[in-house]
Write an enzyme that holds these catalytic residues in place. Structure first.
Site, short mmCIF file in Angstrom:
data_model
loop_
_atom_site.label_atom_id
_atom_site.label_comp_id
_atom_site.label_asym_id
_atom_site.label_seq_id
_atom_site.Cartn_x
_atom_site.Cartn_y
_atom_site.Cartn_z
N ARG A 157 0.91 -1.16 0.00
CA ARG A 157 0.00 0.00 0.00
C ARG A 157 0.93 1.18 0.00
O ARG A 157 1.66 1.41 0.96
CB ARG A 157 -0.90 -0.02 1.24
CG ARG A 157 -1.68 1.29 1.50
CD ARG A 157 -2.72 1.55 0.43
NE ARG A 157 -3.55 2.73 0.77
CZ ARG A 157 -3.36 3.96 0.28
NH1 ARG A 157 -2.37 4.19 -0.58
NH2 ARG A 157 -4.16 4.95 0.62
N HIS A 160 2.04 7.15 1.51
CA HIS A 160 0.94 8.12 1.48
C HIS A 160 0.73 8.74 2.86
O HIS A 160 1.36 8.32 3.84
CB HIS A 160 -0.35 7.44 1.01
CG HIS A 160 -0.91 6.47 2.03
ND1 HIS A 160 -0.37 5.23 2.26
CD2 HIS A 160 -1.97 6.58 2.87
CE1 HIS A 160 -1.07 4.61 3.20
NE2 HIS A 160 -2.04 5.41 3.59
N HIS A 162 -2.64 11.16 5.13
CA HIS A 162 -4.02 11.64 5.02
C HIS A 162 -4.35 12.59 6.15
O HIS A 162 -3.59 12.72 7.13
CB HIS A 162 -5.04 10.50 4.96
CG HIS A 162 -4.59 9.25 5.66
ND1 HIS A 162 -4.53 9.16 7.02
CD2 HIS A 162 -4.14 8.06 5.17
CE1 HIS A 162 -4.08 7.96 7.35
NE2 HIS A 162 -3.82 7.27 6.25
N GLU A 166 -4.76 7.40 11.67
CA GLU A 166 -5.06 6.01 11.29
C GLU A 166 -4.66 5.06 12.41
O GLU A 166 -3.52 5.06 12.87
CB GLU A 166 -4.28 5.67 10.01
CG GLU A 166 -4.27 4.18 9.65
CD GLU A 166 -3.55 3.91 8.32
OE1 GLU A 166 -3.79 4.68 7.36
OE2 GLU A 166 -2.75 2.97 8.25
N HIS A 205 3.41 7.30 5.69
CA HIS A 205 3.67 5.89 6.05
C HIS A 205 3.47 4.98 4.86
O HIS A 205 2.97 5.40 3.80
CB HIS A 205 2.76 5.48 7.21
CG HIS A 205 1.30 5.71 6.96
ND1 HIS A 205 0.71 6.93 7.13
CD2 HIS A 205 0.32 4.88 6.53
CE1 HIS A 205 -0.57 6.85 6.84
NE2 HIS A 205 -0.85 5.61 6.47
N GLU A 228 -11.00 6.15 1.72
CA GLU A 228 -9.75 5.52 1.34
C GLU A 228 -9.35 5.93 -0.08
O GLU A 228 -8.20 5.78 -0.48
CB GLU A 228 -9.91 4.00 1.49
CG GLU A 228 -8.71 3.14 1.19
CD GLU A 228 -7.46 3.44 2.02
OE1 GLU A 228 -7.58 3.99 3.12
OE2 GLU A 228 -6.36 3.14 1.54
N HIS A 338 -24.25 -1.64 29.92
CA HIS A 338 -23.32 -0.56 30.19
C HIS A 338 -23.51 0.54 29.16
O HIS A 338 -24.30 0.40 28.22
CB HIS A 338 -21.87 -1.08 30.13
CG HIS A 338 -21.43 -1.49 28.75
ND1 HIS A 338 -21.86 -2.65 28.15
CD2 HIS A 338 -20.63 -0.89 27.83
CE1 HIS A 338 -21.34 -2.75 26.93
NE2 HIS A 338 -20.59 -1.70 26.71
N HIS A 340 -21.07 4.13 27.29
CA HIS A 340 -19.78 4.82 27.18
C HIS A 340 -20.03 6.33 27.20
O HIS A 340 -20.72 6.83 26.31
CB HIS A 340 -19.05 4.40 25.90
CG HIS A 340 -18.87 2.92 25.81
ND1 HIS A 340 -17.82 2.26 26.43
CD2 HIS A 340 -19.61 1.95 25.24
CE1 HIS A 340 -17.94 0.96 26.21
NE2 HIS A 340 -19.02 0.74 25.49
N GLU A 345 -19.51 4.11 20.11
CA GLU A 345 -18.77 2.85 19.95
C GLU A 345 -18.89 2.39 18.50
O GLU A 345 -19.97 2.36 17.93
CB GLU A 345 -19.34 1.79 20.89
CG GLU A 345 -18.74 0.39 20.65
CD GLU A 345 -19.23 -0.65 21.66
OE1 GLU A 345 -19.58 -0.27 22.79
OE2 GLU A 345 -19.27 -1.84 21.30
N HIS A 384 -26.51 -0.41 26.46
CA HIS A 384 -26.52 -1.59 25.58
C HIS A 384 -25.85 -2.78 26.27
O HIS A 384 -25.25 -2.64 27.33
CB HIS A 384 -25.83 -1.30 24.25
CG HIS A 384 -24.40 -0.86 24.38
ND1 HIS A 384 -24.04 0.41 24.77
CD2 HIS A 384 -23.22 -1.52 24.19
CE1 HIS A 384 -22.73 0.51 24.81
NE2 HIS A 384 -22.19 -0.65 24.46
#
Ligand SMILES: *[C@@H]1O[C@H](CO)[C@@H](O)[C@H](O)[C@H]1NC(C)=O
Ligand SMILES: *[C@@H]1O[C@H](CO)[C@@H](O)[C@H](O)[C@H]1NC(C)=O
Ligand SMILES: *[C@@H]1O[C@H](CO)[C@@H](O)[C@H](O)[C@H]1NC(C)=O
Length: 454
Positions: A157, A160, A162, A166, A205, A228, A338, A340, A345, A384
């Site tokens: 890959r 590049h 961005h 990532e 990277h 992408e 629980h 967050h 998520e 959830h």
């Protein structure tokens, strides 16, 4: 017992092709399409009839593993509903038993929270492919976007960068990563299943598949709008810069650039890499930053029903915008109720099947089922759980957040730390006996992310 025997005989006679003739056309109701062997009906069935038939009653909304048991879901619930007469998609229905027959506790019009990478367009390139789940595929995927990428042995890959940071989790095989930090420090590392990398926004990277079969990984970007297709790719830049300028920048004559690629290469077969030691540039200045982390090698937190590994900026300092938990949910266990407080998520289902109900306040709740390769979204603060839906497959998931820390609130722990009178007044105003038992259960409750329910 009698019921189990009835179901077994039904399953067996179906396999044998013999059709019993009860007054209902059960055979047809539970029909398993060709090529899908009927499993044995192992789950607890409440009421006298199989789970997707008119006589079936289940006021408690137990889960049904329609994939594992080879049963075809139908919209019958506690005396209501009827058959489907129109066109059907049996495979999808079987993967979504709680969409075809939602639990009676579901209510309201919550938007879709599920997407399968199997429904994402695949971009096929030399020796590899990539597919993405972003806000375009799944409109609730607002904070994070995901990419599933495969690079065969030696496939690159290309270099590049961005706009987004990532984060990645290696799903299979081996991969080499390279990166540069803002101080001019270089980084190279070889990774395998369960390892992570994190490149802050804008950091250049590259990736290359190693070993016999290369690699496959899940990439996470800290913006749901990421694509992408729109990264800054080295060859794309060079192809769109006047050759006279390339000549000035690199101190070579412009003709030397006559044969560079005329557009981006993106993913392509590279030459076989040597060892990191062998490949380091002579002037290699090692970065002070560690861009990689061995998540699966972390000592897991033992819960009563499985293993939890949490990786965030406390143990992987560079990962300032992505936090994650890896969960292995053991037989019969439940990722407890629980929520967050700090981020949505983004769940990735690596193995097994699961049932999740999302509670969205104002009486709204909706249940989704997931299989391996699916993505789920649970908006910040919505209550959830994750229930193991499979009778035979382990459940392995990644909970991923746009946050520097992993945070959750356990309902069990919260209630256990609240005055007993308050709990009894809230939940059991008219049932002191149930209140007494409940208060005993939650006494001294600790967070237990994955609960053994057996
Ligand atoms: C590579 O893939 C082939 C074909 O799927 C398989 O037989 C082989 O075991 C794989 N090798 C490794 C090292 O995983
Ligand atoms: C990065 O940290 C991990 C520990 O999580 C360590 O095993 C690895 O060797 C480090 N890599 C580099 C290149 O410093
Ligand atoms: C999933 O749950 C069912 C029912 O609770 C249990 O029988 C089964 O063993 C579980 N499987 C796994 C792998 O967790």
């Amino acid at each position: 017992m009698q019921l189990t025997r009835f179901l077994l005989s039904l399953a067996v006679s179906h396999i044998a092709g013999a059709v019993p003739a009860p007054d209902l056309d059960l055979q047809n109701l539970l029909k398993v399409p060709a090529g899908h062997p009927a499993g044995l009906f192992q789950q607890t069935v409440i009421g006298p009839e199989p789970p997707f038939s008119p006589g079936h009653r289940d006021p408690y909304d137990h889960k049904v593993d329609s994939v594992g048991d080879g049963i075809q879901p139908l919209p019958f619930r506690n005396g209501d509903g009827t058959t489907v007469m129109g066109p059907r998609n049996p495979d999808r229905e079987r993967q979504n038993p709680d969409i075809v027959r939602p639990p009676s506790t579901d209510h309201g019009s919550m938007p879709n929270m599920r997407w399968s990478f199997a429904d994402s367009h695949i971009r096929i390139e030399e020796g590899g492919w990539t597919r993405q789940t972003t806000i375009r595929e799944l409109p609730t995927s607002r904070q994070l976007a995901g990419v599933n990428m495969r690079l065969d042995s030696g496939v690159i890959r290309e270099l590049h960068w961005h706009t987004e940071a990532e984060w990645a989790y290696v799903l299979a095989g081996k991969v080499r990563v390279t990166a540069l930090d803002t101080e001019g420090g270089s980084f190279m590392d070889d990774l395998e299943e369960g390892d992570l990398w994190y490149f802050p926004a804008g950091h250049p990277h590259s990736l290359q598949g190693l070993g016999e079969n290369g690699t496959e990984f899940l990439l996470i970007f800290d913006d749901g709008h990421f694509s992408e297709e729109s990264t800054f790719v080295l060859t794309d830049w060079l192809a769109h810069t006047p050759k006279a300028v390339l000549a000035e920048n690199f101190g070579m004559s412009p003709q030397k650039f006559d044969n560079i690629p005329s557009s981006e290469r993106y993913i392509f077969q590279g030459s076989k890499p040597g060892s990191i030691e062998h490949e380091k540039p002579r002037t290699f200045k090692k970065s002070k930053i560690n861009f990689t982390h061995h998540m699966l090698a972390q000592e897991p937190v033992q819960t009563s029903g499985g293993l939890v590994r949490i990786t965030d900026s406390t143990n992987f300092p560079i990962s300032k915008t992505v936090a994650a938990a890896h969960l292995e949910i053991a037989p019969g266990a439940l990722r407890e109720m629980h929520w967050h407080p700090n981020a949505d998520e983004w769940t990735y289902y690596k193995k097994g099947r699961a049932r999740v109900t999302i509670f969205a306040a104002e009486g709204n709740a909706r249940t989704f089922d997931f299989v391996a390769g699916d993505v789920g979204i649970i908006p910040r603060n919505m209550g959830h759980f994750v229930e193991n839906l499979s009778d035979d497959e382990p459940l392995e998931i990644l909970e991923i957040f746009r946050a520097d820390r992993f945070q959750d609130f356990s309902l069990f722990q919260w209630l256990g730390s609240t005055p007993r009178r308050m709990i009894a007044d809230n939940i059991f105003p008219d049932d002191p006996k149930a209140a007494e038992e409940f208060l005993k259960k939650i006494e001294g409750a600790e967070k237990d992310p994955i609960k053994d329910t057996i």
